[in-house]
Design a protein around this motif. Structure first.
Motif, PDB file in Angstrom:
ATOM      1  N   MET A   1      76.482 -50.494 -21.625  1.00  0.00           N
ATOM      2  CA  MET A   1      75.237 -49.740 -21.689  1.00  0.00           C
ATOM      3  C   MET A   1      75.243 -48.715 -22.821  1.00  0.00           C
ATOM      4  O   MET A   1      74.251 -48.560 -23.541  1.00  0.00           O
ATOM      5  CB  MET A   1      74.992 -49.039 -20.356  1.00  0.00           C
ATOM      6  CG  MET A   1      73.619 -48.402 -20.237  1.00  0.00           C
ATOM      7  SD  MET A   1      72.291 -49.625 -20.170  1.00  0.00           S
ATOM      8  CE  MET A   1      72.556 -50.305 -18.532  1.00  0.00           C
ATOM      9  N   ASN A   2      76.356 -48.020 -22.998  1.00  0.00           N
ATOM     10  CA  ASN A   2      76.414 -47.008 -24.057  1.00  0.00           C
ATOM     11  C   ASN A   2      76.258 -47.642 -25.435  1.00  0.00           C
ATOM     12  O   ASN A   2      75.533 -47.122 -26.296  1.00  0.00           O
ATOM     13  CB  ASN A   2      77.725 -46.231 -23.983  1.00  0.00           C
ATOM     14  CG  ASN A   2      77.777 -45.296 -22.788  1.00  0.00           C
ATOM     15  OD1 ASN A   2      76.741 -44.933 -22.236  1.00  0.00           O
ATOM     16  ND2 ASN A   2      78.977 -44.910 -22.381  1.00  0.00           N
ATOM     17  N   ALA A   3      76.942 -48.769 -25.645  1.00  0.00           N
ATOM     18  CA  ALA A   3      76.847 -49.449 -26.938  1.00  0.00           C
ATOM     19  C   ALA A   3      75.433 -49.962 -27.176  1.00  0.00           C
ATOM     20  O   ALA A   3      74.908 -49.884 -28.292  1.00  0.00           O
ATOM     21  CB  ALA A   3      77.850 -50.601 -26.997  1.00  0.00           C
ATOM     22  N   ARG A   4      74.800 -50.483 -26.112  1.00  0.00           N
ATOM     23  CA  ARG A   4      73.423 -50.954 -26.262  1.00  0.00           C
ATOM     24  C   ARG A   4      72.488 -49.809 -26.631  1.00  0.00           C
ATOM     25  O   ARG A   4      71.640 -49.932 -27.521  1.00  0.00           O
ATOM     26  CB  ARG A   4      72.943 -51.608 -24.970  1.00  0.00           C
ATOM     27  CG  ARG A   4      71.574 -52.262 -25.106  1.00  0.00           C
ATOM     28  CD  ARG A   4      70.836 -52.341 -23.798  1.00  0.00           C
ATOM     29  NE  ARG A   4      70.470 -51.022 -23.291  1.00  0.00           N
ATOM     30  CZ  ARG A   4      69.582 -50.823 -22.320  1.00  0.00           C
ATOM     31  NH1 ARG A   4      68.990 -51.851 -21.748  1.00  0.00           N
ATOM     32  NH2 ARG A   4      69.296 -49.600 -21.897  1.00  0.00           N
ATOM     33  N   ASN A   5      72.635 -48.686 -25.947  1.00  0.00           N
ATOM     34  CA  ASN A   5      71.766 -47.539 -26.224  1.00  0.00           C
ATOM     35  C   ASN A   5      71.972 -47.003 -27.634  1.00  0.00           C
ATOM     36  O   ASN A   5      71.013 -46.584 -28.299  1.00  0.00           O
ATOM     37  CB  ASN A   5      72.004 -46.444 -25.192  1.00  0.00           C
ATOM     38  CG  ASN A   5      71.523 -46.842 -23.803  1.00  0.00           C
ATOM     39  OD1 ASN A   5      70.737 -47.778 -23.654  1.00  0.00           O
ATOM     40  ND2 ASN A   5      71.996 -46.143 -22.787  1.00  0.00           N
ATOM     41  N   GLN A   6      73.217 -47.020 -28.100  1.00  0.00           N
ATOM     42  CA  GLN A   6      73.490 -46.581 -29.470  1.00  0.00           C
ATOM     43  C   GLN A   6      72.839 -47.520 -30.478  1.00  0.00           C
ATOM     44  O   GLN A   6      72.267 -47.082 -31.487  1.00  0.00           O
ATOM     45  CB  GLN A   6      74.995 -46.511 -29.704  1.00  0.00           C
ATOM     46  CG  GLN A   6      75.685 -45.374 -28.969  1.00  0.00           C
ATOM     47  CD  GLN A   6      77.195 -45.426 -29.107  1.00  0.00           C
ATOM     48  OE1 GLN A   6      77.742 -46.272 -29.816  1.00  0.00           O
ATOM     49  NE2 GLN A   6      77.879 -44.508 -28.421  1.00  0.00           N
TER      50      GLN A   6
ATOM     51  N   ILE B   1      70.173 -49.407 -30.000  1.00  0.00           N
ATOM     52  CA  ILE B   1      68.722 -49.215 -29.956  1.00  0.00           C
ATOM     53  C   ILE B   1      68.325 -47.962 -30.731  1.00  0.00           C
ATOM     54  O   ILE B   1      67.348 -47.964 -31.492  1.00  0.00           O
ATOM     55  CB  ILE B   1      68.246 -49.139 -28.492  1.00  0.00           C
ATOM     56  CG1 ILE B   1      68.391 -50.511 -27.833  1.00  0.00           C
ATOM     57  CG2 ILE B   1      66.800 -48.655 -28.405  1.00  0.00           C
ATOM     58  CD1 ILE B   1      68.232 -50.494 -26.331  1.00  0.00           C
ATOM     59  N   ALA B   2      69.089 -46.887 -30.554  1.00  0.00           N
ATOM     60  CA  ALA B   2      68.786 -45.642 -31.260  1.00  0.00           C
ATOM     61  C   ALA B   2      68.900 -45.815 -32.771  1.00  0.00           C
ATOM     62  O   ALA B   2      68.160 -45.190 -33.540  1.00  0.00           O
ATOM     63  CB  ALA B   2      69.722 -44.534 -30.780  1.00  0.00           C
ATOM     64  N   GLN B   3      69.796 -46.689 -33.195  1.00  0.00           N
ATOM     65  CA  GLN B   3      70.023 -46.892 -34.627  1.00  0.00           C
ATOM     66  C   GLN B   3      68.967 -47.784 -35.273  1.00  0.00           C
ATOM     67  O   GLN B   3      68.569 -47.545 -36.414  1.00  0.00           O
ATOM     68  CB  GLN B   3      71.409 -47.515 -34.850  1.00  0.00           C
ATOM     69  CG  GLN B   3      72.567 -46.585 -34.539  1.00  0.00           C
ATOM     70  CD  GLN B   3      73.900 -47.314 -34.536  1.00  0.00           C
ATOM     71  OE1 GLN B   3      73.970 -48.521 -34.787  1.00  0.00           O
ATOM     72  NE2 GLN B   3      74.966 -46.595 -34.237  1.00  0.00           N
ATOM     73  N   VAL B   4      68.502 -48.810 -34.550  1.00  0.00           N
ATOM     74  CA  VAL B   4      67.694 -49.837 -35.221  1.00  0.00           C
ATOM     75  C   VAL B   4      66.245 -49.925 -34.751  1.00  0.00           C
ATOM     76  O   VAL B   4      65.415 -50.521 -35.448  1.00  0.00           O
ATOM     77  CB  VAL B   4      68.357 -51.228 -35.085  1.00  0.00           C
ATOM     78  CG1 VAL B   4      69.778 -51.205 -35.624  1.00  0.00           C
ATOM     79  CG2 VAL B   4      68.341 -51.720 -33.643  1.00  0.00           C
ATOM     80  N   ASN B   5      65.922 -49.376 -33.581  1.00  0.00           N
ATOM     81  CA  ASN B   5      64.549 -49.474 -33.072  1.00  0.00           C
ATOM     82  C   ASN B   5      63.829 -48.137 -33.239  1.00  0.00           C
ATOM     83  O   ASN B   5      64.178 -47.146 -32.591  1.00  0.00           O
ATOM     84  CB  ASN B   5      64.541 -49.893 -31.597  1.00  0.00           C
ATOM     85  CG  ASN B   5      64.855 -51.362 -31.411  1.00  0.00           C
ATOM     86  OD1 ASN B   5      64.888 -52.127 -32.384  1.00  0.00           O
ATOM     87  ND2 ASN B   5      65.087 -51.776 -30.180  1.00  0.00           N
ATOM     88  N   ALA B   6      62.841 -48.125 -34.102  1.00  0.00           N
ATOM     89  CA  ALA B   6      62.096 -46.896 -34.372  1.00  0.00           C
ATOM     90  C   ALA B   6      61.289 -46.471 -33.151  1.00  0.00           C
ATOM     91  O   ALA B   6      60.837 -47.304 -32.358  1.00  0.00           O
ATOM     92  CB  ALA B   6      61.167 -47.104 -35.564  1.00  0.00           C
ATOM     93  N   ALA B   7      61.083 -45.168 -33.019  1.00  0.00           N
ATOM     94  CA  ALA B   7      60.351 -44.627 -31.868  1.00  0.00           C
ATOM     95  C   ALA B   7      58.934 -45.187 -31.794  1.00  0.00           C
ATOM     96  O   ALA B   7      58.427 -45.484 -30.704  1.00  0.00           O
ATOM     97  CB  ALA B   7      60.322 -43.103 -31.938  1.00  0.00           C
ATOM     98  N   ASP B   8      58.276 -45.344 -32.940  1.00  0.00           N
ATOM     99  CA  ASP B   8      56.910 -45.881 -32.943  1.00  0.00           C
ATOM    100  C   ASP B   8      56.876 -47.315 -32.426  1.00  0.00           C
ATOM    101  O   ASP B   8      55.942 -47.709 -31.718  1.00  0.00           O
ATOM    102  CB  ASP B   8      56.321 -45.830 -34.352  1.00  0.00           C
ATOM    103  CG  ASP B   8      55.955 -44.415 -34.778  1.00  0.00           C
ATOM    104  OD1 ASP B   8      55.922 -43.522 -33.902  1.00  0.00           O
ATOM    105  OD2 ASP B   8      55.702 -44.209 -35.978  1.00  0.00           O
ATOM    106  N   ALA B   9      57.893 -48.095 -32.773  1.00  0.00           N
ATOM    107  CA  ALA B   9      57.953 -49.481 -32.312  1.00  0.00           C
ATOM    108  C   ALA B   9      58.190 -49.541 -30.806  1.00  0.00           C
ATOM    109  O   ALA B   9      57.611 -50.379 -30.104  1.00  0.00           O
ATOM    110  CB  ALA B   9      59.055 -50.235 -33.052  1.00  0.00           C
TER     111      ALA B   9
END
Length: 283
Positions: free
Chosen positions: A13-18, A20-28
């Protein structure tokens, strides 16, 4: 690092969340949390999705609905629901009264009350929501044969426009006809190259046949598989997400349709496919 089936590293879960934070923009992420806006974005890039029959944005708009002009079958759903909750289905209309797929009458006051509950945010993480009417999806016969009632769907994990892992989610009696793995729907690994089922799991138990219907799952071919992958591949361009989970159904007449795009897809697909996301989602 945990691994499955040899040398596939599991993603936690931690790796997934990291990631997502790196590659998925907040607007998206905000976009895909809004089903209606997501459908508009998908349509703009030519990705197949179910059209919208009607959007109800407030209680005032309920009085302006022309119920006589509504189709005989539809799906009523929240725009921003949690876990697929709040969906009401009408399968036909007899003598002016809609009926559910099980044949239960749906009087107009019942439908109006459900619309109000959606607008009041009863099924949403937000205080208020919109109600969407869409054409009822009728499952492709080949998919219906693999499932127990309900609507089976396909989850495809994509990195950009590249599908990396796929699984089929099949409703069971225990899941109440819902394609929810947490409620013991069947999860089935799908080979990306061939579109055939290679492994199936219910709960923690590996199976070869559907537990309710007895239908053979291993080796089953998913219809329109190249079109399923093509639909999933268009989600990144439509939404701006670089890591996503596309939920796709196969309609008997319209073929593959994108139901939702997820910015935070769950990790159960690793247990279903026997492949870790650690290697599958390398950017």
């Amino acid at each position: 690092m945990n691994r499955v089936r040899g040398w596939d590293p599991l993603m936690g879960m931690n790796a997934r969340n990291q990631l997502i934070a790196q590659v998925n923009a907040a607007d998206a992420i905000r976009l895909v949390n809004n089903k209606y806006e997501t459908k508009l974005a998908l349509t703009e890039v030519g990705a197949p999705t179910s059209p919208t029959v009607l959007v109800v944005r407030s209680r005032r708009e309920i009085a302006r609905i022309d119920w006589d002009a509504m189709p005989a079958d539809w799906a009523l759903k929240p725009n921003q629901s949690l876990g697929g909750s709040g969906i009401l289905l009408a399968d036909q209309r007899i003598d002016g009264t809609w009926r559910s797929p099980s044949g239960k009458p749906l009087p107009l006051p019942t439908i109006v009350n459900h619309v109000r509950r959606i607008l009041d945010g009863d099924f949403s993480p937000r205080i208020t929501d919109w109600a969407l009417f869409e054409p009822l999806i009728r499952t492709h016969p080949a998919m219906a044969a693999l499932s127990f009632q309900g609507l089976p769907d396909i989850r495809v994990i994509c990195v950009g426009d590249q599908p990396r892992l796929a699984m089929l989610r099949l409703p069971t009696k225990h899941s109440g006809g819902r394609a929810n793995l947490h409620q013991k729907a069947v999860g089935a690994a799908v080979d990306l190259a061939s579109g055939t089922v290679t492994r199936a799991v219910v709960g923690k138990r590996e199976i070869a046949d559907h537990p309710d219907t007895g239908h053979r799952l291993i080796g089953a071919a998913i219809p329109r598989w190249p079109s399923v992958l093509a639909a999933a591949a268009r989600c990144a361009a439509a939404t701006g997400l670089r890591y996503l989970g596309a939920d796709i159904v196969i309609d008997a007449d319209r073929g593959p349709l994108i139901l939702e795009v997820n910015a935070r897809p769950g990790l159960q697909i690793q247990n279903i496919t026997g492949r870790g996301l650690g290697s599958a989602v390398r950017l």
